[in-house]
Motif scaffolding. Structure first.
Motif, mmCIF file in Angstrom:
data_model
loop_
_atom_site.group_PDB
_atom_site.id
_atom_site.type_symbol
_atom_site.label_atom_id
_atom_site.label_comp_id
_atom_site.label_asym_id
_atom_site.label_seq_id
_atom_site.Cartn_x
_atom_site.Cartn_y
_atom_site.Cartn_z
ATOM 1 N N TRP A 38 0.845 -1.201 0.000
ATOM 2 C CA TRP A 38 0.000 0.000 0.000
ATOM 3 C C TRP A 38 0.884 1.257 0.000
ATOM 4 O O TRP A 38 0.715 2.174 -0.820
ATOM 5 C CB TRP A 38 -0.911 -0.014 1.227
ATOM 6 C CG TRP A 38 -1.985 1.049 1.209
ATOM 7 C CD1 TRP A 38 -1.794 2.399 1.134
ATOM 8 C CD2 TRP A 38 -3.397 0.822 1.248
ATOM 9 N NE1 TRP A 38 -3.009 3.039 1.142
ATOM 10 C CE2 TRP A 38 -4.012 2.099 1.215
ATOM 11 C CE3 TRP A 38 -4.208 -0.307 1.330
ATOM 12 C CZ2 TRP A 38 -5.400 2.256 1.251
ATOM 13 C CZ3 TRP A 38 -5.589 -0.139 1.370
ATOM 14 C CH2 TRP A 38 -6.167 1.129 1.330
ATOM 15 N N VAL A 42 1.055 4.023 -3.188
ATOM 16 C CA VAL A 42 0.550 5.404 -3.109
ATOM 17 C C VAL A 42 1.680 6.426 -3.236
ATOM 18 O O VAL A 42 1.422 7.626 -3.326
ATOM 19 C CB VAL A 42 -0.279 5.662 -1.827
ATOM 20 C CG1 VAL A 42 -1.428 4.670 -1.732
ATOM 21 C CG2 VAL A 42 0.573 5.644 -0.582
ATOM 22 N N ARG A 43 2.918 5.949 -3.244
ATOM 23 C CA ARG A 43 4.063 6.855 -3.443
ATOM 24 C C ARG A 43 4.618 6.759 -4.858
ATOM 25 O O ARG A 43 5.760 7.135 -5.113
ATOM 26 C CB ARG A 43 5.149 6.560 -2.408
ATOM 27 C CG ARG A 43 4.788 7.105 -1.032
ATOM 28 C CD ARG A 43 5.683 6.541 0.053
ATOM 29 N NE ARG A 43 5.355 7.132 1.350
ATOM 30 C CZ ARG A 43 4.292 6.794 2.073
ATOM 31 N NH1 ARG A 43 3.457 5.874 1.641
ATOM 32 N NH2 ARG A 43 4.063 7.387 3.230
ATOM 33 N N VAL A 64 -6.836 0.049 -2.720
ATOM 34 C CA VAL A 64 -5.819 1.070 -3.021
ATOM 35 C C VAL A 64 -6.281 1.906 -4.215
ATOM 36 O O VAL A 64 -6.211 3.144 -4.186
ATOM 37 C CB VAL A 64 -4.446 0.416 -3.313
ATOM 38 C CG1 VAL A 64 -3.462 1.463 -3.827
ATOM 39 C CG2 VAL A 64 -3.883 -0.247 -2.066
ATOM 40 N N ARG A 65 -6.783 1.224 -5.256
ATOM 41 C CA ARG A 65 -7.199 1.975 -6.466
ATOM 42 C C ARG A 65 -8.381 2.890 -6.173
ATOM 43 O O ARG A 65 -8.479 3.984 -6.728
ATOM 44 C CB ARG A 65 -7.558 0.999 -7.586
ATOM 45 C CG ARG A 65 -6.329 0.371 -8.232
ATOM 46 C CD ARG A 65 -6.743 -0.537 -9.356
ATOM 47 N NE ARG A 65 -5.599 -1.232 -9.935
ATOM 48 C CZ ARG A 65 -5.696 -2.328 -10.671
ATOM 49 N NH1 ARG A 65 -6.878 -2.867 -10.912
ATOM 50 N NH2 ARG A 65 -4.622 -2.895 -11.162
ATOM 51 N N GLU A 67 -9.024 4.446 -3.348
ATOM 52 C CA GLU A 67 -8.571 5.633 -2.606
ATOM 53 C C GLU A 67 -7.539 6.453 -3.368
ATOM 54 O O GLU A 67 -7.378 7.638 -3.127
ATOM 55 C CB GLU A 67 -7.984 5.206 -1.250
ATOM 56 C CG GLU A 67 -9.055 4.781 -0.269
ATOM 57 C CD GLU A 67 -8.501 4.472 1.111
ATOM 58 O OE1 GLU A 67 -7.532 5.123 1.540
ATOM 59 O OE2 GLU A 67 -9.050 3.565 1.749
ATOM 60 N N HIS A 68 -6.798 5.766 -4.268
ATOM 61 C CA HIS A 68 -5.717 6.448 -5.009
ATOM 62 C C HIS A 68 -5.797 6.010 -6.468
ATOM 63 O O HIS A 68 -5.091 5.090 -6.891
ATOM 64 C CB HIS A 68 -4.341 6.084 -4.424
ATOM 65 C CG HIS A 68 -4.231 6.382 -2.965
ATOM 66 N ND1 HIS A 68 -3.829 7.603 -2.481
ATOM 67 C CD2 HIS A 68 -4.500 5.617 -1.874
ATOM 68 C CE1 HIS A 68 -3.853 7.578 -1.160
ATOM 69 N NE2 HIS A 68 -4.248 6.388 -0.769
ATOM 70 N N ASP A 70 -4.633 6.891 -9.113
ATOM 71 C CA ASP A 70 -3.399 6.859 -9.924
ATOM 72 C C ASP A 70 -2.490 5.691 -9.576
ATOM 73 O O ASP A 70 -1.501 5.451 -10.273
ATOM 74 C CB ASP A 70 -2.588 8.153 -9.710
ATOM 75 C CG ASP A 70 -3.315 9.361 -10.292
ATOM 76 O OD1 ASP A 70 -4.218 9.142 -11.120
ATOM 77 O OD2 ASP A 70 -2.983 10.497 -9.895
ATOM 78 N N ALA A 71 -2.780 4.997 -8.491
ATOM 79 C CA ALA A 71 -1.859 3.939 -8.037
ATOM 80 C C ALA A 71 -1.806 2.809 -9.067
ATOM 81 O O ALA A 71 -2.811 2.429 -9.657
ATOM 82 C CB ALA A 71 -2.310 3.406 -6.687
#
Ligand SMILES: NC(=O)c1ccc[n+]([C@@H]2O[C@H](COP(=O)([O-])OP(=O)(O)OC[C@H]3O[C@@H](n4cnc5c(N)ncnc54)[C@H](OP(=O)(O)O)[C@@H]3O)[C@@H](O)[C@H]2O)c1
Length: 265
Positions: A38, A42-43, A64-65, A67-68, A70-71
């Motif tokens: 995770w 996200v970085r 993850v996708r 919430e973010h 672009d991840a």
């Protein structure tokens, strides 16, 4: 550099250099591996999360996708102990993603297997996963990096049991002491060949994950283990991984020991 000038690129915990790189995280279906997958995703690092439980991996990827958006995170189901599985995984990932830049060797477990009367199969299982699968993944990752001629980073999730022997955990500690030796052994081989690949061990004390339940086979015992004092969170360990990855290339973090503040031993 002029006297007094400040080189901001020397500031650690900067993952910008790994943006667009690909990291393989083993044991990413729960606990520490999940948190590392995770944190890297996200970085801006492309992450391949692997473990046996595909529904857990799918859940990680979709959360993850969500919430973010672009991840760049993907699931790859693999039992690291199945015959041929590690070679197959690296071949598949190389075809799909062009190779791994970062390997997080996190998959591992403990078994309550005493040295005097424990089950030999439990010893073998720990050695196979914690030591041999980790070494096999490392060998494949390094071979891919060498073939591509790019820098890379191998992170072993070791343990405080790499540095001391917890009571009743003799064989587990033996596997984790081996991980400590494998960290230094790999460092020496990488230096002898002058390769731009770094190796880091992270050695946590008690982290609240599924580890204790797997080790004891009991939810109740696991709860008691983690209720004794505030344990580390998986995210604490993920933070240490990000730190080690983020330091500049001339600096290699060799091993980070992290205990819960209240852990007495
Ligand atoms: N928790 C602690 O207190 C602590 C302390 C120091 C070090 N560590 C180390 O941290 C690492 C992660 O442990 P954790 O605490 O996060 O435990 P965990 O929650 O039980 O996670 C273990 C991970 O390993 C995976 N795994 C187990 N057998 C596998 C196999 N045959 N093939 C592929 N993946 C497999 C599991 O996924 P599947 O079951 O889905 O395959 C799971 O994702 C381990 O190396 C452990 O020794 C833990």
């Amino acid at each position: 550099m002029t006297e007094g000038a400040h080189d901001d690129s020397l500031q650690p915990n900067n993952l910008a250099r790994w943006r667009g790189a690909t990291a393989l995280v083993t044991g990413a279906s729960s606990g520490i591996g999940r948190a590392i997958a995770w944190a890297l995703a996200v970085r801006g690092v492309r992450v391949v999360a692997t473990a046996r439980r595909s529904e857990r991996l799918d859940n990680l990827v979709s959360r993850v996708r969500a919430e973010h958006p672009d991840a760049d995170i993907h699931a790859y189901t693999c039992d690291l102990l199945a015959a041929g599985a590690i070679d197959q995984m690296f071949s598949d990932l190389s075809r799909r993603f062009g190779g791994m830049d970062i390997l997080i060797n996190n998959a591992g477990h403990g078994r309550g297997a005493a040295l005097i009367d424990g089950e030999v199969d439990d010893w073998r299982n720990m050695l196979d996963l914690n030591v041999l699968a980790l070494s096999h993944c490392t060998q494949r990752a390094v071979a891919g990096l060498v073939a591509r001629g790019v820098p890379g980073h191998i992170v072993h999730i070791a343990s405080m049991a790499s540095h001391r022997v917890p009571r009743g955990g003799g064989m587990y500690a033996a596997t984790k002491h081996a991980v400590r030796a494998l960290t230094e052994g790999l460092r020496q081989e990488l230096r002898a060949r002058d390769l731009p690949i770094r190796v880091t061990a992270i050695s946590p004390g008690f982290v609240e994950t599924e580890f204790a339940e797997v080790a004891t086979g009991s939810t109740k015992k696991a709860r008691e283990t983690y209720a004794r004092y505030p344990c580390l969170k998986s995210e604490d360990v993920a933070g240490a991984v990000c730190y080690a990855l983020g330091v500049p290339q001339h600096m290699q973090v060799h091993d980070i020991l992290i205990r819960p503040t209240a852990q007495p031993d």
